[in-house]
Design a protein around this motif. Structure first.
Motif, short mmCIF file in Angstrom:
data_model
loop_
_atom_site.label_atom_id
_atom_site.label_comp_id
_atom_site.label_asym_id
_atom_site.label_seq_id
_atom_site.Cartn_x
_atom_site.Cartn_y
_atom_site.Cartn_z
N LEU A 147 -14.14 1.49 -51.72
CA LEU A 147 -15.19 1.29 -52.71
C LEU A 147 -14.65 1.50 -54.12
O LEU A 147 -14.97 0.74 -55.04
CB LEU A 147 -16.35 2.26 -52.42
CG LEU A 147 -17.72 1.91 -53.01
CD1 LEU A 147 -18.17 0.53 -52.54
CD2 LEU A 147 -18.75 2.94 -52.60
N ASP A 148 -13.81 2.49 -54.27
CA ASP A 148 -13.19 2.74 -55.58
C ASP A 148 -12.36 1.54 -56.01
O ASP A 148 -12.42 1.10 -57.17
CB ASP A 148 -12.31 4.00 -55.49
CG ASP A 148 -11.64 4.32 -56.80
OD1 ASP A 148 -12.23 5.07 -57.61
OD2 ASP A 148 -10.52 3.83 -57.04
N GLN A 149 -11.59 0.99 -55.10
CA GLN A 149 -10.73 -0.15 -55.43
C GLN A 149 -11.55 -1.39 -55.77
O GLN A 149 -11.25 -2.10 -56.75
CB GLN A 149 -9.79 -0.44 -54.26
CG GLN A 149 -8.81 0.68 -53.97
CD GLN A 149 -8.11 0.51 -52.64
OE1 GLN A 149 -8.41 -0.42 -51.89
NE2 GLN A 149 -7.18 1.39 -52.32
N GLU A 150 -12.56 -1.66 -54.96
CA GLU A 150 -13.34 -2.88 -55.17
C GLU A 150 -14.15 -2.82 -56.47
O GLU A 150 -14.21 -3.81 -57.21
CB GLU A 150 -14.28 -3.10 -53.98
CG GLU A 150 -13.58 -3.41 -52.67
CD GLU A 150 -12.87 -4.76 -52.71
OE1 GLU A 150 -13.26 -5.62 -53.52
OE2 GLU A 150 -11.92 -4.94 -51.93
N VAL A 151 -14.78 -1.68 -56.76
CA VAL A 151 -15.60 -1.59 -57.97
C VAL A 151 -14.72 -1.64 -59.21
O VAL A 151 -15.05 -2.30 -60.20
CB VAL A 151 -16.45 -0.30 -57.94
CG1 VAL A 151 -17.21 -0.14 -59.26
CG2 VAL A 151 -17.42 -0.34 -56.78
N GLU A 152 -13.58 -0.98 -59.15
CA GLU A 152 -12.67 -1.06 -60.29
C GLU A 152 -12.16 -2.48 -60.49
O GLU A 152 -11.89 -2.90 -61.61
CB GLU A 152 -11.49 -0.10 -60.09
CG GLU A 152 -10.61 0.03 -61.32
CD GLU A 152 -9.49 1.04 -61.14
OE1 GLU A 152 -8.77 1.29 -62.11
OE2 GLU A 152 -9.34 1.58 -60.04
N GLY A 153 -12.07 -3.24 -59.40
CA GLY A 153 -11.64 -4.63 -59.49
C GLY A 153 -12.72 -5.58 -59.97
O GLY A 153 -12.47 -6.80 -60.07
N GLY A 154 -13.94 -5.07 -60.23
CA GLY A 154 -14.98 -5.91 -60.81
C GLY A 154 -16.12 -6.26 -59.88
O GLY A 154 -17.04 -6.99 -60.26
N ARG A 155 -16.10 -5.76 -58.65
CA ARG A 155 -17.16 -6.11 -57.70
C ARG A 155 -18.18 -4.97 -57.62
O ARG A 155 -17.90 -3.82 -57.91
CB ARG A 155 -16.55 -6.39 -56.34
CG ARG A 155 -15.43 -7.41 -56.40
CD ARG A 155 -14.91 -7.76 -55.05
NE ARG A 155 -15.85 -8.57 -54.30
CZ ARG A 155 -15.65 -9.00 -53.06
NH1 ARG A 155 -14.55 -8.68 -52.43
NH2 ARG A 155 -16.55 -9.75 -52.45
N GLY A 156 -19.37 -5.31 -57.15
CA GLY A 156 -20.43 -4.32 -57.04
C GLY A 156 -21.32 -4.30 -58.27
O GLY A 156 -20.90 -4.67 -59.37
N ASP A 157 -22.60 -3.90 -58.08
CA ASP A 157 -23.55 -3.86 -59.18
C ASP A 157 -24.62 -2.83 -58.85
O ASP A 157 -24.59 -2.18 -57.79
CB ASP A 157 -24.17 -5.24 -59.42
CG ASP A 157 -24.63 -5.90 -58.12
OD1 ASP A 157 -25.31 -5.21 -57.33
OD2 ASP A 157 -24.30 -7.08 -57.90
N LYS A 158 -25.56 -2.67 -59.76
CA LYS A 158 -26.61 -1.67 -59.58
C LYS A 158 -27.48 -1.99 -58.36
O LYS A 158 -27.89 -1.10 -57.61
CB LYS A 158 -27.46 -1.59 -60.84
CG LYS A 158 -28.47 -0.47 -60.83
CD LYS A 158 -29.23 -0.40 -62.15
CE LYS A 158 -30.24 0.76 -62.13
NZ LYS A 158 -30.98 0.85 -63.42
N GLN A 159 -27.77 -3.28 -58.16
CA GLN A 159 -28.58 -3.67 -57.01
C GLN A 159 -27.88 -3.30 -55.70
O GLN A 159 -28.54 -2.90 -54.73
CB GLN A 159 -28.86 -5.18 -57.04
CG GLN A 159 -29.80 -5.65 -58.13
CD GLN A 159 -29.16 -5.64 -59.50
OE1 GLN A 159 -27.93 -5.72 -59.62
NE2 GLN A 159 -29.97 -5.52 -60.54
N TYR A 160 -26.58 -3.42 -55.67
CA TYR A 160 -25.83 -3.05 -54.47
C TYR A 160 -25.94 -1.55 -54.20
O TYR A 160 -26.12 -1.12 -53.06
CB TYR A 160 -24.35 -3.44 -54.62
CG TYR A 160 -23.51 -3.11 -53.41
CD1 TYR A 160 -23.51 -3.95 -52.30
CD2 TYR A 160 -22.73 -1.96 -53.36
CE1 TYR A 160 -22.75 -3.65 -51.18
CE2 TYR A 160 -21.97 -1.65 -52.24
CZ TYR A 160 -21.99 -2.50 -51.16
OH TYR A 160 -21.25 -2.20 -50.04
N LYS A 161 -25.85 -0.75 -55.25
CA LYS A 161 -25.97 0.70 -55.11
C LYS A 161 -27.32 1.07 -54.49
O LYS A 161 -27.40 1.87 -53.55
CB LYS A 161 -25.81 1.38 -56.48
CG LYS A 161 -25.95 2.89 -56.45
CD LYS A 161 -25.93 3.47 -57.84
CE LYS A 161 -27.29 3.39 -58.50
NZ LYS A 161 -28.24 4.37 -57.94
#
Length: 1440
Positions: free
Chosen positions: A894-908
């Protein structure tokens, strides 16, 4: 009212506009958005181009909508519109639109796949041609750039005459690209020719479009002082010396004039007149029109190295160059230092004062008549110049060099550098020195021809000096190519005319186009002068076709005007017309025009002649072919194709095969099968040919339905064949997705993805049907399936959110969202796994996370519950009933993917809600699952805030977010990620010059290291011993010595009893020219962390090179990878090879001591790759399973000052199946023995590892290793075929037998330690072992493990040694006490020996028990002595 209800119907709006008008509107909407962005990004040139094209399209749209255009005008306007749209889309990097002949957009559902591919090819080629035509048009219309320079004045207080040399220079390539503009200035500060004052214009011309794209161009003025050696007054100084003085530079990149000389004179008559000096480029312009004759040879004096001789200081060397004929006569006015002045006969170089290795870089143009080149040479005289006039007059030339302008074969001196031989200046007679070699290259050629070393025996001695020049020939009449020269001079050698014409087609295209007119003249002369016989007609015709096709190549398309000019103005070979027409007819008459289809033999003979042409000919010649005929033809075609492609003895014609295959598929896709058309052939690059094959494969898959897939799978004979097919298909699909067709081929790429998706779904059914049963479950196959589907779902061509609204709507309307279909299938296949799910945790956590992060709500809702299922699985199967492994992996990914630009508030929000909903309904996961859900929500909040703020202008904000993230990881004890963010915070502090805070940040890492655990106890002992000597013998600090020795004792205790994990090692290769030189095309071994996964290590490695591509294969890369401009990384795990220290050799060393050396103080590593050799045996794969073992040796030992070292040597060996089996059994026995020893020594150790190992060996459900060996190697057939393997077969049998006493001891210990819960398992192990023991002892003999005395080392005294001797004597052997190798000496008639180590002198020794040592022992009872160092006792094995 309630009675009245309103029925709302969904309406579909159908536009009334023409399709082209609709396309115009959609295109304009898309372009306007890009146009706005170009304005914001200040890309002015492209902005203006888009503006112009947009206005043009708006005007076209108005004309079409008006409805007033005649039909013919409307058709023409449609062509203009589509051409403009396609051109604009290309320069804006938008998708390619494919159309039919009427300009209508092709529908992929109504067009065959092959036709669609060809349409893409044609459209792409058409746009490329148009772009190239525009470039050529600009060039033809005078857009060849020129530079106009006007020299107004030269103000510099030199006090002597000066020469100015002005030229154009490319600083990035470090080369001058034009000749010099030459101006002489006198000592009074005025031009030598006073009439040129304020009137010294020069036009630098012949620049090409390639010069336009040079990053920078400079105008350089070199200033040469002409006078004395030094600026001193006095009459006694030598005058007239050319000395370097200064240089001036100006950037002219943006001030080029459009056009050549004629165009500039026409456009700028007020600037360019007859007085303007024309300065030419050192090289050819892009176009050489017929009639443009040039014959210039540029000579550059580069550098030299001169012996000082008897002088105390280096010489002041002056080079004097002249052009002489064979008789030694000077060619008058043949040398030109620069444009603007007449030629000179003798050129004198600049003089560098007391420089041993002067570098001149002076360029002089040599211009002589073409007919004189063959008899001329350059002569260079070297002379020392003294600053004193009296001494200078007495200085004579000390050296001489020469080079001929034309070689003996008639070709001109080649371009490039020439290392000249410097002779002593002894004679002026040219005939004397012209017989000697002039360059080192000539010497090397002579040595190659004679095979002997060249010894100079001439009358002129050779000096130790060296001199280097470079030459460049710019001539439309002189060539450096022997084959082209042979054609131009064909009359002098008519008997070899056939070979000359054949070799012409091997000449480089660039050389031919330079001599295009002369080449064509020569060909037509041959055709006319040999017209009485047609011997050479075909060869000449082929040569003409070759040249015309050469001009059609994009690289030489700008020579089209030259060819047109030649045809219109210079071609006068009237008699050649008949020959040309005759050859044209011959080449186009179909050889089978009267043939009838009588059978397959005739058909196959034609097929061999030219595959695709035959297919088209058949369809056109026999239009009445029906389905029955197709059923006859199709097998013949497929058989021929298979034969061609599988023929490894000859290189198959891939292009012909793919043309045939695509034609057949195209026919099969059409309703009217019998209709035909003309097949065109094109030159394909390798990539396009690959694309053609992929298009054919897509066409085949597209036409297959479920019945076809099922039938194809049923044709495989064994389950292993299905596995091999699916594995190869999954890997191939993953490699081909989006990597074959250009990115702007949207329709082709999406069609390929849709067809692949349908095939993947079919293969999903095969997995469910054949590979879900526990007996046949294949983990690697399922793993490949999941990785393929995840790669498909996350492929960039399907990420609709990244596209414009117009493109998104097009894709959704035509293909739907293929990601949702794939995601639902992944979900279903995961749930189908059942009890196999644990095998994919944690490896599938990352891929599933990628799926859930795709911003599609329905997809997220469908796949997020998989995370709960993983938690549930691990909780159920793990011994301590947690999901710690899943949690750690999810946090890391999760750390790698979010730092790479993926994920958003809706996903959280959705992730937290999904986990909470599922966990709260679960009996055991309600509390721990809820904690994880809140923890992940908190993590995502911090990570999203950190990602958002990374581009914030305020560094304080970024620091605050970074601290929040690192504190989170500190609380979770994730030190690996915590440290990464510590260093991010450190960098932020350093950028703000917060050095104190940066130091405190690093202190946090240091604190971690202080409490961290180091397992290098051997090194600690080594260092403590050195320190102990200092305390004892120098410092006399016995208190510190006492503490140190206690610590040292603890280190020894740790070595024997503490568990320490071992690091992993990885081989990493960096291939391609995209890497820096210290990594480029090199292989390294990396020392990883303990228990580090290859995927984690690779991800960390690839993060350093975001543009790099990870190579899927572990095989050595080919030249295409080595020479690639991009970056390719190869990464795989290697095993260190134990390098036993000298003091441990041939001694019994406990396993705990050896374990350290298995991963430390190593420099040798191995990688083993299984492969099959010989015919595959479906019932037993071991018989043909070979091992390719690659050994790598590094430059330094590990561990060292770096975590990686370069590989210095690589060796490869092949291990036979039998050797592989022996190694496998040895390794299994060693692991079992070590584990039994550890369990016996330390009763506190958990018994689970022993349970798993014992069960894995004795349980018939999983056991079968040596059962396979029996079927493979112990059968009579194998023994007869491999008599040389008898010894190894016996070894393997002994190793199988040796496993029984080890298992017996292990089961005994397991029974003592087994808990009540393990009793059923223990009883099953005992039952299975009894069956196994009976079988092994029956076939391979009995080895009994007898525990004799169980003596501790301290208890081993002389009395007990005597007992061992007595026991040995009872077994028919005598124990020899000695300090060297002892022997068991058999008594009576028994013969043979067995070497062992003396127990008396080395009680820690390991007594070798390899069965190979028993080959010569013939008595029945064979004694093995085995020392168990871990137990501290002596154990004896007796083989009956």
């Amino acid at each position: 009212s309630n009675k009245s209800k309103t029925l709302i119907k969904k309406e579909t709006v159908i536009p009334a506009d023409l399709p082209l008008v609709q396309e115009l509107g959609a295109t304009l909407r898309e372009w306007i958005q890009i146009w706005h962005k170009l304005y914001v990004d200040n890309k002015s040139t492209l902005f203006r181009n888009v503006q112009q094209m947009t206005y043009c399209l708006i005007e076209y749209r108005s004309q079409i909508v008006s409805g007033t255009l005649p039909k013919d005008d409307l058709v023409d306007l449609k062509k203009k519109v589509t051409a403009k749209i396609d051109y604009g889309n290309r320069i804006l990097d938008l998708d390619l639109v494919v159309r039919d002949e009427a300009g209508n957009t092709l529908d992929p559902d109504c067009t065959s796949t092959v036709s669609l591919f060809r349409a893409h090819e044609a459209a792409s080629r058409s746009i490329d041609e148009r772009i190239q035509e525009e470039k050529v048009s600009r060039s033809k219309n005078g857009i060849r750039p020129s530079v106009l320079q006007g020299l107004s004045n030269f103000v510099c207080n030199i006090g002597e005459d000066a020469e100015l040399l002005v030229s154009i220079y490319d600083p990035d390539q470090s080369e001058f690209i034009s000749e010099n503009f030459f101006v002489r200035w006198d000592s009074t500060g005025m031009p030598k020719e006073i009439e040129k004052l304020n009137n010294l214009p020069a036009l630098f011309t012949d620049l090409s479009s390639s010069d336009l794209i040079r990053p920078r161009l400079f105008l350089v003025c070199q200033i040469i002082r002409v006078g004395s050696m030094e600026l001193k007054e006095g009459k006694k100084h030598t005058g007239g010396l050319r000395r370097p003085f200064g240089v001036a530079v100006m950037d002219i990149t943006d001030i080029l004039l459009p056009g050549d000389v004629a165009q500039v004179q026409k456009d700028y008559p007020h600037l360019v007149d007859r007085a303007t000096t024309i300065v030419r480029k050192m090289g050819f312009p892009e176009i050489i029109l017929p009639g443009n004759v040039r014959n210039d040879i540029y000579v550059t004096l580069l550098q030299g190295e001169f012996d000082r001789g008897k002088k105390k200081t280096p010489k002041n060397v002056e080079v004097i160059m002249s052009v002489l004929d064979d008789d030694g006569n000077a060619m008058e006015n043949a040398l030109y230092p620069g444009a603007g002045y007449d030629g000179i006969t003798e050129y004198k170089s600049v003089i560098y004062y007391q420089v041993k290795q002067p570098c001149w870089n002076e360029t002089i143009k040599v211009a002589i008549a073409i007919e004189d080149v063959c008899r001329c040479h350059l002569r260079l005289i070297f002379r020392h110049r003294s600053s004193q006039d009296s001494r200078d007059k007495s200085e004579k030339p000390f050296g001489m060099a020469f080079v001929k302008l034309m070689k003996s074969d008639g070709t001109t001196l080649r371009d490039g550098r020439h290392d000249l031989i410097v002779y002593k200046k002894k004679t002026e007679d040219a005939k004397t020195y012209l017989n000697l070699p002039g360059t080192l290259a000539e010497v090397e050629d002579k040595e190659r021809q004679t095979g002997k070393q060249f010894h100079h025996t001439g009358v002129i001695p050779v000096t130790k000096d060296s001199f280097l020049i470079s030459t460049l020939t710019c001539s439309t009449k002189l060539t450096q190519n022997v084959d082209l020269l042979g054609l131009l001079n064909w009359r002098s050698n008519p008997e070899e005319l056939g070979q000359i014409l054949q070799r012409l087609m091997e000449v480089d295209g660039g050389e031919i186009v330079k001599f295009l007119q002369d080449t064509l003249d020569a060909l037509f002369s041959i055709m006319m002068e040999t017209s009485e016989e047609d011997t050479y007609d075909t060869l000449v015709f082929n040569a003409l076709v070759f040249i015309i096709s050469l001009i059609g190549d994009i690289k030489f398309q700008h020579f089209n005007p030259v060819l047109e000019t030649y045809i219109n103005k210079h071609f006068s070979a009237t008699l050649a017309y008949n020959c040309l027409q005759l050859q044209y007819c011959r080449s186009h008459i179909c050889p089978w025009h009267n043939a009838q289809f009588h059978g397959s033999l005739l058909f196959l003979s034609l097929l061999d002649w030219h595959l695709p042409t035959v297919t088209v000919c058949l369809t056109m010649r026999f239009p009445s072919l029906c389905v029955d005929c197709r059923d006859i033809l199709l097998p013949l075609l497929t058989d021929q194709l298979s034969g061609q492609l599988d023929d490894h003895s000859n290189k198959p014609d891939h292009e012909a095969c793919v043309q045939l295959l695509s034609t057949v598929l195209d026919m099969l896709d059409r309703k009217d099968v019998v209709s035909g058309g003309r097949l065109r052939g094109y030159k394909h690059s390798r990539k396009l040919l690959t694309g053609h094959y992929v298009a054919c494969m897509t066409a085949v898959l597209k036409q297959m339905d479920a019945v076809h897939f099922a039938h194809y799978i049923s044709t495989f004979k064994t389950r292993q064949d299905i596995i091999d097919f699916l594995m190869e298909t999954f890997i191939m699909f993953k490699d081909l997705m989006g990597n074959v067709f250009p990115s702007d081929w949207m329709i082709m790429n999406l069609l390929q993805m849709r067809v692949f998706l349908r095939a993947i779904n079919q293969f999903s059914d095969v997995l469910n049907m054949h590979f879900l049963d526990p007996s046949y479950f294949h983990q690697q196959l399922w793993d490949n399936y999941f990785h393929l589907t995840v790669a498909f779902l996350t492929h960039k061509s399907l990420q609709l959110e990244s596209f414009s609204q117009e493109k998104r709507n097009k894709i959704l309307n035509k293909y739907g969202d293929m990601r949702k279909v794939t995601g639902f299938k992944i979900r279903d296949m995961w749930y189908n796994l059942g009890p196999h799910k644990m095998k994919f945790i944690p490896s599938m956590v990352g891929p599933i996370l990628e799926v859930t992060l795709v911003p599609e709500p329905d997809l997220r809702k469908a796949t997020l519950p998989i995370f709960f299922d993983m938690m549930q699985c691990e909780h159920h199967f793990s011994p301590n009933h947690t999901f710690q492994t899943f949690e750690n992996e999810l946090i890391t990914k999760l750390d790698q993917e979010v730092e790479g630009g993926r994920g958003d508030k809706q996903y959280k929000i959705l992730l937290e809600k999904t986990l909470l909903d599922h966990c709260r309904r679960h009996r055991y996961l309600s509390q721990s699952g809820e904690e994880l859900a809140h923890l992940l929500s908190s993590l995502l909040e911090n990570l999203l805030a950190y990602r958002t703020i990374t581009h914030d202008e305020s560094p304080e904000h970024r620091m605050s977010c970074t601290v929040n993230v690192l504190n989170f990881y500190k609380e979770k004890k994730r030190e690996d990620i915590y440290i990464r963010y510590l260093y991010k915070l450190r960098d932020l502090h350093l950028d703000c010059e917060n050095y104190t805070e940066a130091a405190y940040t690093l202190l946090l890492h240091a604190e971690l290291l202080e409490v961290g655990t180091s397992f290098m106890w051997e090194k600690a002992i080594e260092m403590s011993k050195q320190l102990a000597k200092m305390y004892e013998n120098q410092m006399f600090d016995f208190e510190e010595l006492s503490l140190l020795l206690k610590q040292q004792a603890q280190y020894f205790e740790n070595i024997m009893h503490a568990m320490r994990p071992q690091p992993e090692y990885f081989a990493v290769g960096y291939y391609g020219h995209g890497f820096p030189s210290f990594l480029r095309n090199k292989l390294f071994i990396y020392r990883g962390k303990e228990y580090e996964w290859l995927e984690d290590f690779s991800l960390k490695l690839l993060s350093q090179f975001p543009n790099a591509v990870r190579m899927p294969s572990t095989s050595p890369p080919g030249d295409n990878i080595y020479n690639s401009p991009s970056q390719h990384i190869q990464c795989f795990t290697v095993k260190p090879v134990l390098k036993l220290p000298q003091q441990f050799k041939e001694k019994g060393v406990p396993e705990q001591i050896l374990n350290y050396y298995r991963s430390n103080e190593v420099e040798q590593f191995q990688y083993s790759r299984p492969f099959r050799k010989g015919e595959k045996q479906p019932d037993n794969e071991f018989a043909t399973m070979w091992i390719e073992r690659t050994t790598y040796i590094t430059a330094y030992l590990f561990p060292g000052i770096l975590k990686w070292f370069e590989v210095k040597s690589v060796s490869v060996e092949e291990i036979s199946p039998l050797e592989n089996a022996v190694e496998a059994m040895e390794l299994a026995n060693e692991k079992l023995s070590n584990l039994v020893q550890q369990q016996a020594c330390d009763r506190s150790l958990a018994v689970h590892p022993l349970s798993m190992m014992l069960n894995g060996i004795v349980d018939p459900a999983v056991q079968g290793g040596f059962a396979n060996y029996e079927k493979a190697f112990f059968i009579e057939k194998y023994v007869q075929e491999h008599p040389e393997d008898l010894e190894r077969i016996e070894i393997l049998k002994h190793l199988i037998a040796l496993q029984i006493p080890l298992l017996d001891e292990g089961i005994r210990i397991h029974g003592e330690k087994a808990t009540e819960q393990l009793k059923p398992l223990h009883n099953r192990i005992v039952t299975c072992f009894q069956d196994l023991r009976e079988k092994v002892e029956k076939h391979y003999g009995v080895i009994t493990l007898v525990s004799v005395f169980h003596l501790k080392h301290s208890e081993m005294d002389n009395k007990k040694m005597v007992l061992i001797e007595q026991w040995a004597a009872m077994k028919g052997a005598v124990w020899c006490r000695s300090t060297v190798w002892g022997q068991y000496l058999p008594q009576g008639d028994l013969a043979g020996t067995m070497a062992v180590q003396n127990l008396n002198t080395q009680p820690f020794c390991y007594l070798h028990a390899r069965p190979s040592h028993l080959d010569n022992i013939s008595f029945e009872s064979k004694l093995f002595a085995f020392h168990s160092g871990f137990l501290g006792s002596y154990l004896f094995f007796i083989l009956h």
